[in-house]
Design a protein around this motif. Structure first.
Motif, PDB file in Angstrom:
ATOM      1  N   LYS A   1       0.847  -1.190   0.000  1.00 20.00           N
ATOM      2  CA  LYS A   1       0.000   0.000   0.000  1.00 20.00           C
ATOM      3  C   LYS A   1       0.883   1.241   0.000  1.00 20.00           C
ATOM      4  CE  LYS A   1      -1.994   3.486   2.406  1.00 20.00           C
ATOM      5  NZ  LYS A   1      -1.488   4.375   3.449  1.00 20.00           N
TER       6      LYS A   1
ATOM      7  N   GLY B   1      -7.715   7.777   6.339  1.00 18.44           N
ATOM      8  CA  GLY B   1      -6.604   6.836   6.564  1.00 18.44           C
ATOM      9  C   GLY B   1      -6.951   5.398   6.216  1.00 18.44           C
TER      10      GLY B   1
ATOM     11  N   ASP C   1      -5.099   1.885   4.421  1.00 25.10           N
ATOM     12  CA  ASP C   1      -4.342   0.837   5.121  1.00 25.10           C
ATOM     13  C   ASP C   1      -5.237  -0.391   5.304  1.00 25.10           C
ATOM     14  OD1 ASP C   1      -2.293   2.718   5.471  1.00 25.10           O
ATOM     15  OD2 ASP C   1      -2.999   3.307   7.457  1.00 25.10           O
TER      16      ASP C   1
ATOM     17  N   LYS D   1      -1.163   8.102  13.615  1.00 27.16           N
ATOM     18  CA  LYS D   1      -1.889   7.886  12.367  1.00 27.16           C
ATOM     19  C   LYS D   1      -1.100   7.084  11.336  1.00 27.16           C
ATOM     20  CE  LYS D   1      -0.876  11.978   9.725  1.00 27.16           C
ATOM     21  NZ  LYS D   1      -1.354  12.768   8.639  1.00 27.16           N
TER      22      LYS D   1
END
Ligand code: ADP
Ligand code: ASP
Ligand code: MG
Length: 405
Positions: A7, A152, A155, A210
């Motif tokens: 990723k 976010g 992920d 984060k």
């Protein structure tokens, strides 16, 4: 030869030069004979830009379905550009949107949960020597609506794809070369951890680090996906997220997390009788506002104070929601503070060490930082402090527990 899901985050695909760099990195893995599936985020800043436009045109209350159509478009740009860059290097690649894969989610727009990932198309592409380039952050619900997984969330897309394909490893390639003892942007001498347990990483991520989306860690732990955080730009082993090895000596504190986007609400002078907490928190929950820390004082003269924290973005809404409630339960006062932050220390070693909390509180006191709220679990201690002291608190604790060593 392994199957690796990689990723790449926003900074890693921040401009065309970087996208070309990512393509070269992926090509390197292909040349070593590995099968690769790539998951990408939008270019850095893009999701913010799209969100701000949606907020502006709908005067602060955007339709959640349309917002997902809007914000998920950032990833459509990067999957196509990266696929072209790969093809330019002679690597077969094919961009895939969430619904083309398909990544099936529930219908909770803006914070959808992945329920199932179809693997047939992905497997076919891999079998014919192609690199699928999958849009992170997005999915599709049972009615065919686009959904997004929360900020976010790429992920989590990557770990979910890795789990569905039973990949050998999931690499989170980002702008830091691993998970550090604290955010390296705040603590200059923070140290990279070569390993951290799923349990600790889940706490760190949930408490504000984060570097990984909390749900990605949850997923990787549950399905035992070897997960590694490493730099897109420099070679290195990064940080491996592992299961706890009871024979290994554990540091008392593994890392410090901070979260800035917090707010605190207090209802004081409420009757100290059964049912009050549910009267206050019931409407908050119904409005889909997540409550984090909750503190209720010991009553005196039949009255008590009740304090809890919410995300800062939910502060105004929660305050207006509670005004009629406060009146109804005859509370003395409803007050709030949206300039607070949460600082947390995490470590599996805390289980077997007493006195960590005292040392933490002493350290903050010696910096003259007032602790407004405290919450603990087996492997973490969190405190709420004024936002302006957040960075000072993180640095002071980092040095008190000698995490730079
Ligand atoms: P991406 O766009 O690649 O997903 P993010 O910005 O979401 O990257 O996450 C990486 C950032 O996380 C780093 O630049 C760093 O500032 C921040 N961060 C916070 N806590 C930590 C930590 N403990 N270790 C490493 N990075 C951290
Ligand atoms: N682009 C999305 C965001 O900025 C998802 C991600 O980067 O993981 O939140
Ligand atoms: Mg990220």
């Amino acid at each position: 030869m392994a199957l690796i899901v990689q990723k790449y985050g926003g900074t890693s695909v921040g401009d065309l030069e970087r996208i070309t760099g990512v393509a070269k990195r992926v090509a390197g893995y292909r040349q070593q004979g590995h099968d690769v599936v790539v998951v990408v985020s939008a270019m850095s800043g893009e999701t913010n830009r799209l969100t701000a436009m949606g907020e502006e045109i709908s005067k602060g209350s955007p339709n959640p379905r349309e917002m997902d159509v809007l914000t998920s478009s950032g990833e459509q740009v990067t999957i196509s550009l990266l696929s072209m860059a790969l093809q330019g290097l002679g690597i077969a690649a094919r961009s895939m949107l969430g619904d083309q894969v398909a990544i099936r989610t529930d219908s909770a727009h803006g914070k959808a949960r992945i329920q199932h990932i179809e693997v047939d198309t992905l497997r076919d592409e891999i079998k014919r020597g192609c690199v699928p380039v999958v849009a992170g952050f997005q999915g599709v619900d049972a009615q065919g609506n686009l959904t997004t997984l929360g900020r976010g969330g790429s992920d989590t897309s990557a770990v979910a794809v890795a789990s569905a394909l039973q990949a050998d490893e999931c690499e989170i390639c980002t702008d830091v070369d691993g998970v550090y003892t604290a955010d390296p942007r705040v603590v200059k001498d923070a140290k990279r951890l070569s390993r951290v347990t799923f349990e600790e990483m889940l706490e760190l991520a949930s408490l504000g680090s984060k570097v990984l989306h909390p749900r990605s860690v949850e997923f990787a732990g549950r399905y035992r996906i070897p997960l590694r955080v490493l730099s897109t730009f420099e070679p290195g082993q990064g940080t491996l997220i592992t299961i706890e090895n009871k024979n290994m000596e554990q540091p008392i504190v593994s890392g410090i997390a901070h979260a800035q986007d917090e707010a605190k609400i207090t209802i004081s002078g409420v009757p100290d009788i059964p049912g009050i907490a549910s009267k206050i928190l019931g409407p908050v929950g119904q409005a889909n506002v997540e409550v984090d820390m909750i503190v209720q004082n010991t009553g005196a003269d039949g009255l008590t104070d009740f304090t809890f924290t919410v995300k800062r973005q939910d502060f105004d809404r929660t305050m207006s929601l509670l005004k009629p409630v406060a009146r109804e339960i005859s509370a003395r006062e409803l007050s709030g503070d949206n300039e607070i932050a949460k600082v947390s220390m995490v470590g599996v070693g805390m289980r077997s060490h007493a006195g960590v909390a005292t040392r933490m509180f002493d350290c903050l006191a010696s910096e003259n930082i007032n602790i407004q709220m405290i919450s603990t679990s087996e492997i973490k201690i969190s405190v709420v402090v004024a936002e302006k002291y957040m960075e000072l608190a993180v640095r002071a604790l980092h040095s008190e527990f000698e995490l730079e060593k």
